[in-house]
Every structure is written in C-alpha cells, then in structure tokens.
Design a protein around this motif. Structure first.
Motif, PDB file in Angstrom:
ATOM      1  N   PHE A  21       0.874  -1.720  -0.294  1.00  0.00           N
ATOM      2  CA  PHE A  21       0.115  -0.097   0.154  1.00  0.00           C
ATOM      3  C   PHE A  21       1.515   1.106   0.047  1.00  0.00           C
ATOM      4  CE2 PHE A  21      -2.449   3.492   2.165  1.00  0.00           C
ATOM      5  CZ  PHE A  21      -3.178   3.477   1.167  1.00  0.00           C
ATOM      6  N   ILE A  22       2.360   1.343   0.769  1.00  0.00           N
ATOM      7  CA  ILE A  22       2.544   2.472   0.640  1.00  0.00           C
ATOM      8  C   ILE A  22       4.098   2.582  -0.298  1.00  0.00           C
ATOM      9  CG2 ILE A  22       4.708   3.387   1.889  1.00  0.00           C
ATOM     10  CD1 ILE A  22       2.200   3.643   3.841  1.00  0.00           C
ATOM     11  N   LYS A  23       4.220   1.638  -0.989  1.00  0.00           N
ATOM     12  CA  LYS A  23       4.779   1.642  -2.091  1.00  0.00           C
ATOM     13  C   LYS A  23       3.499   2.087  -3.093  1.00  0.00           C
ATOM     14  CE  LYS A  23       6.808  -1.119  -5.454  1.00  0.00           C
ATOM     15  NZ  LYS A  23       6.988  -2.194  -6.528  1.00  0.00           N
ATOM     16  N   ASP A  24       2.680   1.491  -3.358  1.00  0.00           N
ATOM     17  CA  ASP A  24       1.789   1.916  -4.301  1.00  0.00           C
ATOM     18  C   ASP A  24       1.087   3.286  -4.604  1.00  0.00           C
ATOM     19  OD1 ASP A  24       1.946  -0.002  -5.745  1.00  0.00           O
ATOM     20  OD2 ASP A  24       0.040  -1.025  -4.830  1.00  0.00           O
ATOM     21  N   LEU A  25       0.801   3.997  -3.089  1.00  0.00           N
ATOM     22  CA  LEU A  25       0.544   5.035  -2.454  1.00  0.00           C
ATOM     23  C   LEU A  25       1.131   6.461  -2.933  1.00  0.00           C
ATOM     24  CD1 LEU A  25      -1.422   7.705  -1.084  1.00  0.00           C
ATOM     25  CD2 LEU A  25       0.255   6.882   1.216  1.00  0.00           C
ATOM     26  N   GLU A  26       3.288   5.947  -3.095  1.00  0.00           N
ATOM     27  CA  GLU A  26       4.247   6.717  -3.784  1.00  0.00           C
ATOM     28  C   GLU A  26       3.531   6.902  -4.953  1.00  0.00           C
ATOM     29  OE1 GLU A  26       7.347   8.045  -2.477  1.00  0.00           O
ATOM     30  OE2 GLU A  26       6.027   7.669   0.263  1.00  0.00           O
ATOM     31  N   ILE A  27       3.735   6.018  -5.631  1.00  0.00           N
ATOM     32  CA  ILE A  27       3.860   5.835  -6.959  1.00  0.00           C
ATOM     33  C   ILE A  27       2.294   6.812  -7.200  1.00  0.00           C
ATOM     34  CG2 ILE A  27       2.985   4.768  -8.754  1.00  0.00           C
ATOM     35  CD1 ILE A  27       4.821   1.211  -7.515  1.00  0.00           C
ATOM     36  N   ALA A  28       1.319   6.776  -6.509  1.00  0.00           N
ATOM     37  CA  ALA A  28       0.292   7.518  -7.254  1.00  0.00           C
ATOM     38  C   ALA A  28       0.489   9.282  -6.655  1.00  0.00           C
ATOM     39  CB  ALA A  28      -1.068   7.624  -6.075  1.00  0.00           C
ATOM     40  N   CYS A  29       1.272   9.370  -5.916  1.00  0.00           N
ATOM     41  CA  CYS A  29       1.925  10.929  -5.389  1.00  0.00           C
ATOM     42  C   CYS A  29       3.284  11.528  -6.820  1.00  0.00           C
ATOM     43  CB  CYS A  29       2.758  10.903  -4.302  1.00  0.00           C
ATOM     44  SG  CYS A  29       1.699  10.813  -2.914  1.00  0.00           S
ATOM     45  N   LYS A  30       3.843  10.423  -7.201  1.00  0.00           N
ATOM     46  CA  LYS A  30       4.522  11.269  -8.375  1.00  0.00           C
ATOM     47  C   LYS A  30       4.196  10.883  -9.770  1.00  0.00           C
ATOM     48  CE  LYS A  30       8.982   8.206  -6.708  1.00  0.00           C
ATOM     49  NZ  LYS A  30       9.276   6.734  -7.350  1.00  0.00           N
ATOM     50  N   THR A  31       2.152  11.514  -9.736  1.00  0.00           N
ATOM     51  CA  THR A  31       2.029  11.815 -10.847  1.00  0.00           C
ATOM     52  C   THR A  31       0.679  12.539 -10.046  1.00  0.00           C
ATOM     53  OG1 THR A  31      -0.001  10.059 -10.532  1.00  0.00           O
ATOM     54  CG2 THR A  31       2.489   9.332 -12.307  1.00  0.00           C
ATOM     55  N   MET A  32       0.311  12.126  -9.382  1.00  0.00           N
ATOM     56  CA  MET A  32      -0.885  13.354  -8.195  1.00  0.00           C
ATOM     57  C   MET A  32      -1.961  12.877  -9.247  1.00  0.00           C
ATOM     58  SD  MET A  32       0.009  14.133  -5.650  1.00  0.00           S
ATOM     59  CE  MET A  32       1.443  14.091  -4.957  1.00  0.00           C
ATOM     60  N   GLU A  33      -2.256  12.189  -9.493  1.00  0.00           N
ATOM     61  CA  GLU A  33      -3.366  11.406 -10.855  1.00  0.00           C
ATOM     62  C   GLU A  33      -4.512  11.161  -9.751  1.00  0.00           C
ATOM     63  OE1 GLU A  33      -2.100   9.492 -13.926  1.00  0.00           O
ATOM     64  OE2 GLU A  33      -0.958  11.136 -15.045  1.00  0.00           O
ATOM     65  N   THR A  34      -6.512  11.272 -10.559  1.00  0.00           N
ATOM     66  CA  THR A  34      -6.661  11.196  -9.398  1.00  0.00           C
ATOM     67  C   THR A  34      -6.963   9.411  -9.956  1.00  0.00           C
ATOM     68  OG1 THR A  34      -8.039  12.905  -9.771  1.00  0.00           O
ATOM     69  CG2 THR A  34      -9.266  11.627  -9.492  1.00  0.00           C
ATOM     70  N   ASP A  35      -6.652   9.325 -10.616  1.00  0.00           N
ATOM     71  CA  ASP A  35      -6.686   7.627 -11.151  1.00  0.00           C
ATOM     72  C   ASP A  35      -6.796   6.791 -10.889  1.00  0.00           C
ATOM     73  OD1 ASP A  35      -9.322   8.397 -12.809  1.00  0.00           O
ATOM     74  OD2 ASP A  35      -7.507   7.989 -14.897  1.00  0.00           O
ATOM     75  N   LEU A  36      -5.508   7.317  -9.959  1.00  0.00           N
ATOM     76  CA  LEU A  36      -4.115   6.127  -9.542  1.00  0.00           C
ATOM     77  C   LEU A  36      -4.594   5.916  -7.707  1.00  0.00           C
ATOM     78  CD1 LEU A  36      -0.832   6.709 -10.541  1.00  0.00           C
ATOM     79  CD2 LEU A  36      -1.704   5.263 -11.478  1.00  0.00           C
ATOM     80  N   PHE A  37      -4.880   7.050  -7.966  1.00  0.00           N
ATOM     81  CA  PHE A  37      -5.588   7.181  -6.409  1.00  0.00           C
ATOM     82  C   PHE A  37      -7.201   6.255  -5.755  1.00  0.00           C
ATOM     83  CE2 PHE A  37      -3.342  11.007  -5.950  1.00  0.00           C
ATOM     84  CZ  PHE A  37      -2.715  10.567  -4.697  1.00  0.00           C
ATOM     85  N   LEU A  38      -7.632   6.271  -7.032  1.00  0.00           N
ATOM     86  CA  LEU A  38      -9.108   5.716  -7.463  1.00  0.00           C
ATOM     87  C   LEU A  38      -8.805   4.104  -6.793  1.00  0.00           C
ATOM     88  CD1 LEU A  38     -11.604   7.791  -9.299  1.00  0.00           C
ATOM     89  CD2 LEU A  38     -11.427   7.089  -7.097  1.00  0.00           C
TER      90      LEU A  38
END
Length: 149
Positions: A21-38
């Motif tokens: 989860f932490i790794k995937d959150l880091e990836i989402a935060c590298k782009t700040m794209e809504t789709d990745l957080f969803l």
C-alpha cells in the motif's frame, strides 16, 4: 466536518500488504493523478462506505490544480516529513508538494509556477497499517527545518 482518517482493524493489512500500500501510494503521489488514487483504494478494498470521505477529500485536492484545457504540467514533485498541527497534534505526516504550470494559458501566465500540497499520516502497530488519513494542518518545510536544527 468531514472524516479525514481511515481506521483499520489491526488484521486488515498484513505487514506485506502495508508495504504494498505504501509503495503504491508513493507511485500515485509521483503523478498526482486522480485515477491512481482511485485504483489504490480499489486494489486495497478501501472502497467501503466509511472510507469514501477520505477518498473524496483526496480527489478534491487532486482535481483542484489540474486544468486539462490549459495543458497543466507538473514541473517538480518533492516530499518531506512534517508534524500535524490540528487534529492529531504532533503526529508524523508525510507532505507531498508539487509545482506545476498551465502551459496552454495566455502569456505571461504560461510561465507562472504554482504550488500545491497534500499530507498523509500513517499509524502502525507491529508494522501493520491501522490508520491512514489526510492531514489538513501541518508544519511547512521551513518550520520543520528550524525544529530539526
């Protein structure tokens, strides 16, 4: 007042799931794209009703800066550790800040670099995530540097 945290049963995330989860959150935060957080909330089965407020807050923040019609582009993303000043005073939070420009805006506004930030906090027990949330009030990077000096 909206709910800004998710409290998980101590068995909800294993140590391995927490790391993922932490790794995937880091990836989402590298782009700040809504789709990745969803996708993050879906992948880790956090789409149940009581977690919707946290996700909606994240989506609101992610949608507040990007303007597709103006060709918004991220210039730089940084993160730093901070401390909560409001709901969970003193709790460690991780702040992500990103600079961006609206490349398609009229001149000279296409040269302006804007800043947006979001902070997340995490509570662990035995290396397992038991609480995750968005922090609305935290020390800025300069204040943290002064405290750590």
């Amino acid at each position: 007042m909206s709910k800004t945290t998710i409290t998980l049963d101590k068995e909800y995330f294993t140590i391995e799931t927490t790391k993922g989860f932490i790794k995937d959150l880091e990836i989402a935060c590298k782009t700040m794209e809504t789709d990745l957080f969803l996708k993050l909330f879906t992948k880790y089965d956090l789409m149940v009703e009581e977690y919707q407020e946290v996700l909606q807050l994240i989506i609101q923040i992610m949608n507040s800066w990007i303007k597709p019609q103006q060709d918004t582009s991220i210039v730089r993303i940084e993160n730093f550790d901070s401390k909560c000043l409001f709901c969970n005073i003193g709790k460690k939070v991780k702040v992500y800040k990103w600079n961006y420009r609206h490349l398609g805006a009229e001149k000279p506004m296409d040269k302006v670099v804007y800043l947006k930030q979001i902070a997340f906090f995490f509570e662990y027990k035995n290396h397992q995530l038991v609480e995750f949330g968005v922090c609305n009030g935290y020390l800025d990077e300069n204040d943290m540097n002064l405290l750590n000096a």
